[in-house]
Write an enzyme that holds these catalytic residues in place. Structure first.
Site, PDB file in Angstrom:
ATOM      1  N   ASP A 149       0.837  -1.195   0.000  1.00  0.00           N
ATOM      2  CA  ASP A 149       0.000   0.000   0.000  1.00  0.00           C
ATOM      3  C   ASP A 149       0.882   1.259   0.000  1.00  0.00           C
ATOM      4  O   ASP A 149       2.113   1.142   0.038  1.00  0.00           O
ATOM      5  CB  ASP A 149      -0.919  -0.052   1.240  1.00  0.00           C
ATOM      6  CG  ASP A 149      -2.244   0.634   0.991  1.00  0.00           C
ATOM      7  OD1 ASP A 149      -2.346   1.444   0.060  1.00  0.00           O
ATOM      8  OD2 ASP A 149      -3.190   0.371   1.774  1.00  0.00           O
ATOM      9  N   ASP A 212       1.944   3.850 -16.502  1.00  0.00           N
ATOM     10  CA  ASP A 212       2.948   3.539 -17.537  1.00  0.00           C
ATOM     11  C   ASP A 212       4.091   2.686 -16.982  1.00  0.00           C
ATOM     12  O   ASP A 212       4.583   1.804 -17.669  1.00  0.00           O
ATOM     13  CB  ASP A 212       3.529   4.832 -18.135  1.00  0.00           C
ATOM     14  CG  ASP A 212       2.570   5.519 -19.098  1.00  0.00           C
ATOM     15  OD1 ASP A 212       1.628   4.866 -19.580  1.00  0.00           O
ATOM     16  OD2 ASP A 212       2.770   6.728 -19.368  1.00  0.00           O
TER      17      ASP A 212
END
Ligand SMILES: *[C@@H]1O[C@H](CO)[C@@H](O)[C@H](O)[C@H]1NC(C)=O
Ligand SMILES: *[C@@H]1O[C@H](CO)[C@@H](O)[C@H](O)[C@H]1NC(C)=O
Ligand SMILES: *[C@@H]1O[C@H](CO)[C@@H](O)[C@H](O)[C@H]1NC(C)=O
Ligand SMILES: *[C@@H]1O[C@H](CO)[C@@H](O)[C@H](O)[C@H]1NC(C)=O
Ligand SMILES: *[C@@H]1O[C@H](CO)[C@@H](O)[C@H](O)[C@H]1NC(C)=O
Ligand SMILES: *[C@@H]1O[C@H](CO)[C@@H](O)[C@H](O)[C@H]1NC(C)=O
Ligand SMILES: *[C@@H]1O[C@H](CO)[C@@H](O)[C@H](O)[C@H]1NC(C)=O
Length: 506
Positions: A149, A212
């Site tokens: 996380d 990306d």
């Protein structure tokens, strides 16, 4: 607004997806269990043992749900003298190595949670600057799957918030691939911290920049909001409301990202919430159908021992699971969205040459609609067998298919051809601005000089685009015209010259 305008064309995503380096780490979207949305910090050994036993006994493991993942709040608040994370022995009296063995002996994989920042979201110790030691600790305990996380990121060495995330997630990837005997399945939360709803002061640019790189550093991208939890973290009582909206929100984030997915890397719209009393069976099946159409991870957050036979029955439906686990791993893309009628239509290719059609009724009324087959990018004059994957009924269709949907119901059909396999497919779908969610709209007849504009999606033929063998985009409303820009940069719809060739694409 300066944003990276990302146009997504339905059916095209697979063709442009880069491959990830090692799809073998997770060749198909993972399926399993995580405690978070259902139990939050109310986790313990008993819960996980009961869950494993119930997943075995109810046939969930046999259906493919083989990951059992712990989320936040499992550690002690302090590391030990060797700087290692330690499980909380009150919650896990036999320890996590024991629990991992319990899972493995029954055929499950063992997943755990930590945080890229210096504390977890629940204020337990984070892994920032402890990446290698924590990875090795988890390895020692038999961990196979790791969710990292992104709370409490400490910005170091002059790095920006964005740069610190990129540095940490790439570092985790390096640690897993170079310091461990085999890499964990890596569930990455970085994109969620740059998603449109999270930091309203940021913009989609950093979200897409994160997407990306993230598909080269791990297997999953938790790309946006957490699915709304069951209720109160202090006493785990149910708090109704907002759960359907949360599901629709995450669905709406997922559709912006289809081009990133390919086998080995999965966009993750978060957990399936199964035993929430404020969701109807149609809503729960919609959740499952959409996530499966996306080939998304199917991670259940629920009290598994109390799931009903009807819950287990839909969650283990072999036809829908086959769509989720299809060997192409394609994420279904939007053919059209009709905001007035609250109908979304999605499609994708399947590995055996079939074509998928998924139709969602977001509205509150029963609706009957007909979908022309050319919208699926398939020859409307041919005859197909359309199998309704929920009713199991097949019928032969040509030109169009008629669907009736109750409030918040989703239909899913597998089209196979009576004559040609694979079905020849022309890339077809809506083109939308992934910031505004408006649809690229052709001018109407007599107004082509007005070119195109972005407008609210209404599911019209002016908003469904077809790509020909030369890569030219034409609206279904005017297939003889194609999108082009003149020297001044103005986008117009030119008439095609006579010699135009055949149709390409898959
Ligand atoms: C959007 O974010 C990028 C990256 O942080 C930044 O360079 C750009 O200035 C931002 N644009 C706006 C309009 O805020
Ligand atoms: C374990 O957790 C479950 C779910 O939160 C709870 O109902 C149960 O009382 C807990 N058991 C123990 C032994 O703490
Ligand atoms: C950890 O270190 C402290 C201080 O040096 C010491 O008092 C304690 O006994 C050590 N604990 C363990 C488990 O080794
Ligand atoms: C974590 O980072 C924050 C932000 O830089 C800092 O204020 C805090 O002291 C750090 N906490 C720990 C436990 O290192
Ligand atoms: C659970 O906690 C919430 C908030 O602290 C409180 O409003 C609610 O009454 C509690 N419910 C039960 C059943 O204790
Ligand atoms: C459906 O009803 C709910 C609750 O009344 C409302 O909030 C929602 O906007 C309605 N949805 C549509 C698409 O009309
Ligand atoms: C579809 O058409 C084929 C060929 O005519 C036929 O064999 C098949 O039984 C039909 N299927 C259905 C479901 O009607």
């Amino acid at each position: 607004m300066a944003l990276k305008v990302s146009l997504i064309l339905a059916a095209w995503s697979a063709a442009v997806s880069a491959t990830v380096q090692n799809p073998a780490v997770s060749p198909r979207p993972p399926m399993g269990f995580n405690n978070w949305a259902r139990f939050m910090c109310n986790l313990n050994e008993t819960l996980f043992v009961e869950t494993a036993d119930a997943m075995l006994e109810k046939g969930l493991l046999a259906a493919g749900y083989n990951h059992i993942n712990l989320d936040d709040c499992w550690p002690l608040k302090e590391r030990n003298n060797a700087s290692e994370l330690q499980w909380d022995p009150k919650l896990f009296p036999h320890g996590l190595k024991w629990l991992g063995d319990y899972f493995h002996e029954r055929g499950f994989s063992f997943g755990i949670y930590t945080n890229a920042g210096n504390m977890t979201c629940g204020w337990y110790p984070g892994s920032q600057d402890h990446e290698e030691i924590d990875a090795k600790t988890f390895e020692k305990w038999g961990v196979d799957y790791l969710k990292v996380d992104g709370c409490h990121m400490d910005l170091q060495k002059g790095r920006s918030y964005y740069e610190e995330f990129e540095y940490r997630y790439k570092l985790w990837h390096e640690v897993m691939t170079t310091k461990l005997k085999k890499p964990f399945i890596f569930s990455q939360s970085a994109p969620a911290y740059f998603s449109p709803n999270f930091h309203l002061d940021l913009n989609n640019t950093d979200w897409y920049r994160t997407m990306d790189y993230i598909r080269s550093s791990g297997e999953l991208a938790r790309h946006s909001d957490d699915i709304k939890v069951y209720g109160n973290n202090d006493n785990n009582t149910f708090e109704p409301g907002g759960h359907w909206e949360s599901m629709m929100n995450n669905y709406g984030m997922e559709v912006r990202l289809s081009r990133y997915q390919s086998c080995g890397f999965y966009n993750d719209p978060d957990f399936l919430i199964v035993d929430w009393p404020d969701l109807s069976m149609d809503e729960k099946k919609t959740h499952f159908t959409l996530w499966s159409s996306f080939s998304a991870p199917l991670i259940l957050s629920a009290y598994i021992p109390a799931l009903t036979p009807s819950d287990i029955s839909y969650l283990t439906d072999p036809d829908i699971l086959a769509v989720d686990q299809d060997a192409l791993c394609e994420q279904a893309t939007l053919v059209s969205q009709n905001e007035n009628e609250a109908i979304d239509t999605l499609t994708k290719n399947l590995a055996n040459g079939d074509r998928l059609l998924t139709v969602l009724n977001k509205g509150n009324a029963t609706t009957t609609l007909s979908i022309p087959l050319e919208r699926l990018g398939i020859d409307p004059d041919a005859t197909y067998t359309a199998k309704d994957l929920w009713s199991k009924k097949s019928h032969n269709v040509t030109e169009q298919i008629t669907v009736t949907l109750r409030k918040r119901q989703t239909a899913i059909f597998r089209f196979s051809s009576l004559s040609r396999t694979p079905i020849p497919v022309t890339p077809t779908g809506q083109v939308f601005n992934t910031f505004s969610m408006n649809c690229l709209t052709a001018g109407s007849s007599g107004h082509y000089s007005g070119g195109v504009r972005f407008a609210a999606c209404e599911g019209s033929d002016e908003q469904v685009w077809v790509v020909d063998g030369k890569g030219r985009y034409s609206p279904l409303s005017a297939p003889e015209r194609y999108l082009t820009a003149n020297a001044g940069g103005k986008v117009t719809l030119e008439r095609k010259k006579a010699e135009v060739g055949g149709v390409g694409g898959r």
